[in-house]
Design a protein around this motif. Sequence first.
Motif, PDB file in Angstrom:
ATOM      1  N   LEU A 321       0.832  -1.195   0.000  1.00  0.00           N
ATOM      2  CA  LEU A 321       0.000   0.000   0.000  1.00  0.00           C
ATOM      3  C   LEU A 321       0.873   1.254   0.000  1.00  0.00           C
ATOM      4  CD1 LEU A 321      -3.101   0.565   0.206  1.00  0.00           C
ATOM      5  CD2 LEU A 321      -2.751   0.814   2.665  1.00  0.00           C
ATOM      6  N   GLU A 322       1.887   1.241   0.846  1.00  0.00           N
ATOM      7  CA  GLU A 322       2.783   2.397   0.913  1.00  0.00           C
ATOM      8  C   GLU A 322       3.593   2.538  -0.365  1.00  0.00           C
ATOM      9  OE1 GLU A 322       4.582   3.925   4.717  1.00  0.00           O
ATOM     10  OE2 GLU A 322       6.354   2.938   3.852  1.00  0.00           O
ATOM     11  N   ALA A 323       4.079   1.418  -0.920  1.00  0.00           N
ATOM     12  CA  ALA A 323       4.872   1.472  -2.148  1.00  0.00           C
ATOM     13  C   ALA A 323       4.064   2.027  -3.310  1.00  0.00           C
ATOM     14  CB  ALA A 323       5.387   0.076  -2.487  1.00  0.00           C
ATOM     15  N   ALA A 324       2.756   1.787  -3.295  1.00  0.00           N
ATOM     16  CA  ALA A 324       1.893   2.294  -4.362  1.00  0.00           C
ATOM     17  C   ALA A 324       1.539   3.761  -4.171  1.00  0.00           C
ATOM     18  CB  ALA A 324       0.615   1.466  -4.436  1.00  0.00           C
ATOM     19  N   GLY A 325       1.951   4.345  -3.053  1.00  0.00           N
ATOM     20  CA  GLY A 325       1.651   5.753  -2.785  1.00  0.00           C
ATOM     21  C   GLY A 325       0.240   5.999  -2.300  1.00  0.00           C
ATOM     22  N   ALA A 326      -0.491   4.916  -1.948  1.00  0.00           N
ATOM     23  CA  ALA A 326      -1.887   5.050  -1.556  1.00  0.00           C
ATOM     24  C   ALA A 326      -2.087   4.992  -0.058  1.00  0.00           C
ATOM     25  CB  ALA A 326      -2.722   3.955  -2.222  1.00  0.00           C
ATOM     26  N   GLY A 327      -1.001   4.926   0.699  1.00  0.00           N
ATOM     27  CA  GLY A 327      -1.148   4.839   2.142  1.00  0.00           C
ATOM     28  C   GLY A 327       0.174   4.927   2.856  1.00  0.00           C
ATOM     29  N   ILE A 328       0.092   4.786   4.155  1.00  0.00           N
ATOM     30  CA  ILE A 328       1.250   4.805   5.049  1.00  0.00           C
ATOM     31  C   ILE A 328       1.143   3.572   5.928  1.00  0.00           C
ATOM     32  CG2 ILE A 328       2.381   6.030   6.952  1.00  0.00           C
ATOM     33  CD1 ILE A 328       1.159   8.631   5.803  1.00  0.00           C
ATOM     34  N   SER A 345       0.416  10.999  10.513  1.00  0.00           N
ATOM     35  CA  SER A 345       0.182  10.133   9.356  1.00  0.00           C
ATOM     36  C   SER A 345      -1.233  10.311   8.819  1.00  0.00           C
ATOM     37  CB  SER A 345       0.413   8.669   9.744  1.00  0.00           C
ATOM     38  OG  SER A 345       1.762   8.453  10.121  1.00  0.00           O
ATOM     39  N   VAL A 346      -2.207  10.344   9.708  1.00  0.00           N
ATOM     40  CA  VAL A 346      -3.587  10.575   9.267  1.00  0.00           C
ATOM     41  C   VAL A 346      -3.712  11.952   8.633  1.00  0.00           C
ATOM     42  CG1 VAL A 346      -5.991  10.780  10.029  1.00  0.00           C
ATOM     43  CG2 VAL A 346      -4.525   8.998  10.997  1.00  0.00           C
ATOM     44  N   GLN A 347      -3.072  12.942   9.229  1.00  0.00           N
ATOM     45  CA  GLN A 347      -3.108  14.300   8.693  1.00  0.00           C
ATOM     46  C   GLN A 347      -2.552  14.333   7.265  1.00  0.00           C
ATOM     47  OE1 GLN A 347      -3.758  17.327  11.060  1.00  0.00           O
ATOM     48  NE2 GLN A 347      -4.429  17.962   9.028  1.00  0.00           N
ATOM     49  N   GLN A 348      -1.456  13.621   7.033  1.00  0.00           N
ATOM     50  CA  GLN A 348      -0.870  13.579   5.690  1.00  0.00           C
ATOM     51  C   GLN A 348      -1.826  12.948   4.686  1.00  0.00           C
ATOM     52  OE1 GLN A 348       3.305  12.249   5.241  1.00  0.00           O
ATOM     53  NE2 GLN A 348       3.397  12.294   7.483  1.00  0.00           N
ATOM     54  N   LEU A 349      -2.462  11.845   5.074  1.00  0.00           N
ATOM     55  CA  LEU A 349      -3.394  11.177   4.162  1.00  0.00           C
ATOM     56  C   LEU A 349      -4.532  12.099   3.743  1.00  0.00           C
ATOM     57  CD1 LEU A 349      -3.725   7.643   5.832  1.00  0.00           C
ATOM     58  CD2 LEU A 349      -2.287   8.280   3.906  1.00  0.00           C
ATOM     59  N   LEU A 350      -4.959  12.942   4.672  1.00  0.00           N
ATOM     60  CA  LEU A 350      -6.067  13.851   4.385  1.00  0.00           C
ATOM     61  C   LEU A 350      -5.629  15.087   3.615  1.00  0.00           C
ATOM     62  CD1 LEU A 350      -7.830  13.697   7.870  1.00  0.00           C
ATOM     63  CD2 LEU A 350      -8.649  12.646   5.751  1.00  0.00           C
ATOM     64  N   LYS A 352      -2.510  15.678   1.850  1.00  0.00           N
ATOM     65  CA  LYS A 352      -1.667  15.569   0.663  1.00  0.00           C
ATOM     66  C   LYS A 352      -2.445  14.866  -0.450  1.00  0.00           C
ATOM     67  CE  LYS A 352       2.816  15.717   2.979  1.00  0.00           C
ATOM     68  NZ  LYS A 352       4.142  15.068   3.129  1.00  0.00           N
ATOM     69  N   PRO A 353      -2.769  15.574  -1.534  1.00  0.00           N
ATOM     70  CA  PRO A 353      -3.633  14.994  -2.571  1.00  0.00           C
ATOM     71  C   PRO A 353      -3.020  13.800  -3.290  1.00  0.00           C
ATOM     72  CG  PRO A 353      -2.774  17.147  -3.254  1.00  0.00           C
ATOM     73  CD  PRO A 353      -2.433  16.986  -1.812  1.00  0.00           C
ATOM     74  N   ASP A 354      -1.696  13.652  -3.238  1.00  0.00           N
ATOM     75  CA  ASP A 354      -1.073  12.527  -3.951  1.00  0.00           C
ATOM     76  C   ASP A 354      -1.569  11.183  -3.413  1.00  0.00           C
ATOM     77  OD1 ASP A 354       0.296  14.309  -5.476  1.00  0.00           O
ATOM     78  OD2 ASP A 354       2.265  13.944  -4.581  1.00  0.00           O
ATOM     79  N   TYR A 355      -1.835  11.109  -2.112  1.00  0.00           N
ATOM     80  CA  TYR A 355      -2.334   9.856  -1.553  1.00  0.00           C
ATOM     81  C   TYR A 355      -3.703   9.502  -2.130  1.00  0.00           C
ATOM     82  CZ  TYR A 355       1.384   9.812   1.968  1.00  0.00           C
ATOM     83  OH  TYR A 355       2.604   9.776   2.592  1.00  0.00           O
ATOM     84  N   ARG A 356      -4.595  10.472  -2.188  1.00  0.00           N
ATOM     85  CA  ARG A 356      -5.925  10.203  -2.736  1.00  0.00           C
ATOM     86  C   ARG A 356      -5.845   9.889  -4.232  1.00  0.00           C
ATOM     87  NH1 ARG A 356     -11.074  10.232  -1.619  1.00  0.00           N
ATOM     88  NH2 ARG A 356     -10.600  10.749   0.552  1.00  0.00           N
ATOM     89  N   THR A 357      -4.985  10.581  -4.947  1.00  0.00           N
ATOM     90  CA  THR A 357      -4.839  10.310  -6.377  1.00  0.00           C
ATOM     91  C   THR A 357      -4.404   8.865  -6.613  1.00  0.00           C
ATOM     92  OG1 THR A 357      -4.283  12.622  -6.854  1.00  0.00           O
ATOM     93  CG2 THR A 357      -3.597  10.970  -8.463  1.00  0.00           C
ATOM     94  N   ALA A 358      -3.409   8.408  -5.840  1.00  0.00           N
ATOM     95  CA  ALA A 358      -2.940   7.025  -5.985  1.00  0.00           C
ATOM     96  C   ALA A 358      -4.017   6.037  -5.561  1.00  0.00           C
ATOM     97  CB  ALA A 358      -1.671   6.826  -5.164  1.00  0.00           C
TER      98      ALA A 358
END
Length: 383
Positions: A321-328, A345-350, A352-358
């Motif tokens: 999941l982390e390698a795909a850029g979709a999570g931590i 970590s939760v703050q980053q997921l919310l 940083k748009p790159d996580y949602r894009t992936a």
Amino acid sequence: MRIMMMSTAVPTHFAPLVPLAWGLRAAGAEILVAAQPDVMPMVRTAGLVGAPIGEKLDGDKHLSSFLTEGRRPLECFTRFPPEEMGFYGRVWMDQARANVHAYLELARQWRPQLIIADQVEYASLLIGGVLDIPVVHHRWGVDPISDLALRDARTELADLAEELGLPGLPAPAQTLDPCPPSLQLPTTSPGTLIRHVPFNGFGETPAWRARPPKRRVVVTLGTRTLQLNGVPHVRRVLQACAQVPDTEIVATVIPAYWDELGPMPSHVHLVPPTPLHLFIDSCDAMVHHSGSSTMLTAATAGLPQLALPQWSDQFALGDQLEAAGAGITLDTVARQDDPTLIRDSVQQLLDKPDYRTAAQAIGREIAAMPSPATIAENLLHTL
């Protein structure tokens, strides 16, 4: 066609097979689910017909026997090197040895034409070999276990295969893989893709389902996490998530543990275990224990994810999941016990748009995979 479905004695091992069972039933097949008593409640929940075999394993009791009192699995188990992950097939080899004759008696009476089983159900391969029936195995998701475990099972169960008149443990005729290729381990043997359709049990759409004015994060750490000395861990995670500003936290928790968890801030809502697919589209991110079905359910919805693995294949799920850029993924005791790291970590997921894009790209990838209904038709016409 008569199809016998089999599952190792963990309800969540059977859950990924349920949508395929529905597809087969809709296509006219007759389904009988044979498994140890642990799985029968899940079979009934799915509206399927079951045949209990052998004794209840009680996986939680079995696992807890390896834990130091008061410590959760991550504090007691080391993270295995990739080449040693076949170890996690050992208990299922023992269960195959204990139950194969009872399964074989049922199969001779019921006379299935096809067997479908989860990825480490080895009695299925023996029965298929004895009765000359094709056997299809169905993975749970990211799979660091089954190839290595099958290699070990050929040695471990060689005497049992000989006793049954077989030259060795047969291989499955086909392996179905619900994991999108972008998340599957490159070392895992290729399988036939099948779309993950979430089956998280039954229930009613919750009254609180509507998307709130603020962001919503769902925390779902699994019933096993709580049962295996996990209350302090879950409390710590919820308190850390509560520190994320302008965010509602919904945590699925068995009500029996609510008092032990203690009071929570007003924007943290404890709810009984609720099928995730009933409300996941109202959420912005998920925090979980890195279980296969949970991770893939969030992935179908395109949600960024924070994985807190505890043991076994859960580490590989978090890694991918982390390698795909979709999570931590936070994969050590020290990192999972750090409330600031969890909050950030939760703050980053919310934020940083790159996580949602992936994450959304993975959701589209899953949607493009062949549906269980399509795979069901293919199985009925080719095997």
